[in-house]
Structures are given as structure tokens and as C-alpha cells.
Design a protein around this motif. Structure first.
Motif, PDB file in Angstrom:
ATOM      1  N   ASN A   8      -0.331  -3.639 -22.069  1.00 18.38           N
ATOM      2  CA  ASN A   8      -1.685  -3.670 -22.650  1.00 18.38           C
ATOM      3  C   ASN A   8      -2.649  -4.528 -21.847  1.00 18.38           C
ATOM      4  N   SER A   9      -2.446  -4.574 -20.551  1.00 19.71           N
ATOM      5  CA  SER A   9      -3.355  -5.292 -19.668  1.00 19.71           C
ATOM      6  C   SER A   9      -4.548  -4.414 -19.305  1.00 19.71           C
ATOM      7  N   ILE A  10      -5.601  -5.079 -18.827  1.00 20.59           N
ATOM      8  CA  ILE A  10      -6.707  -4.396 -18.170  1.00 20.59           C
ATOM      9  C   ILE A  10      -6.405  -4.388 -16.676  1.00 20.59           C
ATOM     10  N   LEU A  11      -6.465  -3.219 -16.053  1.00 24.02           N
ATOM     11  CA  LEU A  11      -6.220  -3.101 -14.616  1.00 24.02           C
ATOM     12  C   LEU A  11      -7.566  -3.066 -13.887  1.00 24.02           C
ATOM     13  N   VAL A  12      -7.697  -3.894 -12.856  1.00 20.62           N
ATOM     14  CA  VAL A  12      -8.939  -3.956 -12.081  1.00 20.62           C
ATOM     15  C   VAL A  12      -8.594  -3.713 -10.622  1.00 20.62           C
ATOM     16  N   GLY A  13      -8.936  -2.541 -10.122  1.00 17.37           N
ATOM     17  CA  GLY A  13      -8.608  -2.195  -8.748  1.00 17.37           C
ATOM     18  C   GLY A  13      -9.820  -2.164  -7.854  1.00 17.37           C
ATOM     19  N   HIS A  14      -9.602  -2.409  -6.579  1.00 16.63           N
ATOM     20  CA  HIS A  14     -10.654  -2.258  -5.580  1.00 16.63           C
ATOM     21  C   HIS A  14     -10.158  -1.338  -4.475  1.00 16.63           C
ATOM     22  N   SER A  15     -11.003  -0.395  -4.083  1.00 15.01           N
ATOM     23  CA  SER A  15     -10.738   0.475  -2.949  1.00 15.01           C
ATOM     24  C   SER A  15      -9.434   1.266  -3.150  1.00 15.01           C
ATOM     25  N   LYS A  21      -3.783  -9.614 -20.495  1.00 13.58           N
ATOM     26  CA  LYS A  21      -3.879 -10.015 -19.105  1.00 13.58           C
ATOM     27  C   LYS A  21      -4.809  -9.064 -18.351  1.00 13.58           C
ATOM     28  N   THR A  22      -5.380  -9.574 -17.282  1.00 10.75           N
ATOM     29  CA  THR A  22      -6.115  -8.751 -16.332  1.00 10.75           C
ATOM     30  C   THR A  22      -5.306  -8.709 -15.048  1.00 10.75           C
ATOM     31  N   LEU A  23      -4.828  -7.530 -14.691  1.00 10.07           N
ATOM     32  CA  LEU A  23      -4.042  -7.357 -13.470  1.00 10.07           C
ATOM     33  C   LEU A  23      -4.974  -6.847 -12.378  1.00 10.07           C
ATOM     34  N   ILE A  24      -5.135  -7.649 -11.335  1.00  7.86           N
ATOM     35  CA  ILE A  24      -6.059  -7.341 -10.253  1.00  7.86           C
ATOM     36  C   ILE A  24      -5.280  -6.682  -9.121  1.00  7.86           C
ATOM     37  N   VAL A  25      -5.709  -5.481  -8.754  1.00  7.90           N
ATOM     38  CA  VAL A  25      -4.963  -4.653  -7.796  1.00  7.90           C
ATOM     39  C   VAL A  25      -5.771  -4.530  -6.508  1.00  7.90           C
ATOM     40  N   PRO A  26      -5.336  -5.199  -5.431  1.00  8.63           N
ATOM     41  CA  PRO A  26      -6.086  -5.148  -4.170  1.00  8.63           C
ATOM     42  C   PRO A  26      -5.964  -3.784  -3.492  1.00  8.63           C
ATOM     43  N   GLY A  27      -6.773  -3.632  -2.449  1.00 10.94           N
ATOM     44  CA  GLY A  27      -6.717  -2.427  -1.641  1.00 10.94           C
ATOM     45  C   GLY A  27      -6.088  -2.686  -0.286  1.00 10.94           C
ATOM     46  N   LEU A  28      -6.419  -1.845   0.656  1.00 13.93           N
ATOM     47  CA  LEU A  28      -5.905  -1.965   2.011  1.00 13.93           C
ATOM     48  C   LEU A  28      -6.246  -3.333   2.590  1.00 13.93           C
ATOM     49  N   ASP A  29      -5.257  -3.979   3.214  1.00 12.37           N
ATOM     50  CA  ASP A  29      -5.384  -5.302   3.834  1.00 12.37           C
ATOM     51  C   ASP A  29      -5.506  -6.440   2.827  1.00 12.37           C
ATOM     52  N   GLY A  30      -5.359  -6.152   1.539  1.00 11.59           N
ATOM     53  CA  GLY A  30      -5.399  -7.195   0.534  1.00 11.59           C
ATOM     54  C   GLY A  30      -6.806  -7.679   0.236  1.00 11.59           C
ATOM     55  N   SER A  31      -6.893  -8.739  -0.562  1.00 12.10           N
ATOM     56  CA  SER A  31      -8.193  -9.289  -0.978  1.00 12.10           C
ATOM     57  C   SER A  31      -8.202 -10.811  -0.822  1.00 12.10           C
ATOM     58  N   PRO A  32      -8.088 -11.309   0.416  1.00  3.96           N
ATOM     59  CA  PRO A  32      -8.079 -12.763   0.616  1.00  3.96           C
ATOM     60  C   PRO A  32      -9.451 -13.367   0.344  1.00  3.96           C
ATOM     61  N   ALA A  33      -9.466 -14.685   0.107  1.00  2.00           N
ATOM     62  CA  ALA A  33     -10.736 -15.396  -0.071  1.00  2.00           C
ATOM     63  C   ALA A  33     -11.637 -15.148   1.133  1.00  2.00           C
ATOM     64  N   PRO A  34     -12.950 -14.966   0.880  1.00  2.00           N
ATOM     65  CA  PRO A  34     -13.663 -15.133  -0.392  1.00  2.00           C
ATOM     66  C   PRO A  34     -13.909 -13.836  -1.148  1.00  2.00           C
ATOM     67  N   HIS A  35     -13.028 -12.872  -1.045  1.00  2.00           N
ATOM     68  CA  HIS A  35     -13.186 -11.609  -1.774  1.00  2.00           C
ATOM     69  C   HIS A  35     -13.284 -11.882  -3.276  1.00  2.00           C
ATOM     70  N   TRP A  36     -14.064 -11.054  -3.982  1.00  2.00           N
ATOM     71  CA  TRP A  36     -14.259 -11.277  -5.421  1.00  2.00           C
ATOM     72  C   TRP A  36     -12.961 -11.172  -6.208  1.00  2.00           C
TER      73      TRP A  36
END
Length: 204
Positions: free
Chosen positions: A58-65, A3-18
Motif C-alpha cells: 500500500n505504498s505510493i510509487l514515485v518514478g522518474h524517467s 511509505k513512498t517508494l522512490i524509483v529512479p531511472g537510468l543512471d540513478g538519481s544522485p544528489a542533487p536530483h529531486w
């Protein structure tokens, strides 16, 4: 497949955020639901991410900010978490001293030891949340490969990210790299320009 677990930053990542685009277009990816993204509490965010990692080992973690900072801190402080790799995009420095950093100050300081999983730090040369020199130093401290996207702002909606296929390319190369560790440098040794490609936002 991991799995790829996508970890948002402050205020979240609403559309159209990547990050929102990635979660909607990749059946193996999901956004981690972090409590109260406008008023983040470090302990609550750590607990939410830990639960997701335990559910999807065993996921890949993808964080922003701030999500990138959360990942780095957890991987250096929580032992026993089974993570395949980490992609840290545009980390935000909680102790930078700017007005905007007041809400994230409790997430500092940044880690000062190496991660024990493969990691990539994606940085911009004009990111208002962390200077490029600081990003480069952090990548070296964490033992992460540094990808330079050039002048890409905070790699968010304001700077045109929007759909960002380059992020998935980095993830796919990390998946391959963790299957064959000896090819790490070859797989991640691409130019930042090639990985910075993103689709335009609607209306632009």
C-alpha cells in the motif's frame, strides 16, 4: 502512514536530483535500490521493485524517467501487488529510436492498458525523452491524471529539479484522494504551474 517508494531511472538519481532530496527529507520515503542503474536489466529491476512493494504494501510509487516506465509496466503485468497509487514523472520512451534510448530498449513497449490504481503522469512540453503529445496519450491509456509542468525539460537536475516541493504536494494529494476517492478530480485539478515550483539548486 503509507511509505513512498522512490524509483529512479537510468543512471540513478544522485544528489542533487529531486528524488535524492525527497528521500533525505521525508522520513516516510525511501529510494528503491535498483541493480546496475547504468546498464539496466528489466527482469532484475522488476524483481527489486517487487520485493520492496511486498515489504511495504500500500505504498505510493514515485518514478522518474525509466523508473516511471518500470512502475507502469509492473502494475499492468504483475497481478496481486498492493499499491496505493503511482506518480509517473517524465516517462522515457524506450522505443523512441534515439541514440540515448539504446540502453533502455528492452523496457519497451510502453503499456497499452489502464492501471488499476490511482495514477498521475507529470509531463513536460520540451522533454527530450518523450514528446508532450506522447505523454498525454500515455496518460489517457493508463487512466492517469495528466499534470502539465510546461517547459520543464526532463524534470531532472539539468532542468533545475533539484529540490522539488511540488512532487510532495502531488503525493500528499494522492494520499488524501485514496482515503476519499470521490474527491479525485478536485484534489488533482490544480494547475501545472502551481506544482512545478522547485527550490533552486545550490549555486544557482
Amino acid at each position: 502512514m503509507s511509505k513512498t517508494l522512490i524509483v529512479p531511472g537510468l543512471d540513478g538519481s544522485p544528489a542533487p536530483h529531486w528524488q535524492d532530496w525527497w528521500a533525505r527529507t521525508d522520513p516516510n520515503a525511501m529510494i528503491v535500490d535498483l541493480p546496475d542503474p547504468r546498464r539496466p536489466v528489466r527482469e532484475a529491476w522488476e524483481a527489486a521493485l517487487a520485493v520492496m512493494i511486498l515489504r511495504h504494501p500500500n505504498s505510493i510509487l514515485v518514478g522518474h524517467s525509466l523508473g516511471s516506465v518500470l512502475i507502469a509496466q509492473m502494475l499492468t503485468r504483475w497481478s496481486g501487488l498492493k499499491v496505493r497509487g503511482a506518480i509517473l514523472v517524465a516517462p522515457a520512451d524506450p522505443l523512441a529510436g534515439t541514440e540515448d534510448c539504446k540502453r533502455i530498449r528492452r523496457f519497451g513497449p510502453l503499456p497499452d492498458i489502464a492501471l488499476d490504481v490511482p495514477a498521475v503522469l507529470v509531463a513536460s512540453r520540451n522533454d527530450p525523452w518523450m514528446s508532450f503529445d506522447r505523454s498525454r496519450d500515455l496518460a489517457e491509456t493508463l487512466g492517469a491524471d495528466l499534470i502539465d509542468l510546461g517547459h520543464a525539460g526532463h524534470i531532472n537536475m539539468a532542468s533545475g529539479f533539484g529540490p522539488w516541493p511540488g512532487g510532495k504536494v502531488i503525493r500528499d494529494r494522492m494520499l488524501e484522494q485514496t482515503e476519499r476517492p470521490s474527491v479525485l478530480r478536485r484534489l488533482l485539478g490544480q494547475t501545472g504551474a502551481a506544482l512545478s515550483r522547485r527550490a533552486p539548486l545550490a549555486g544557482t
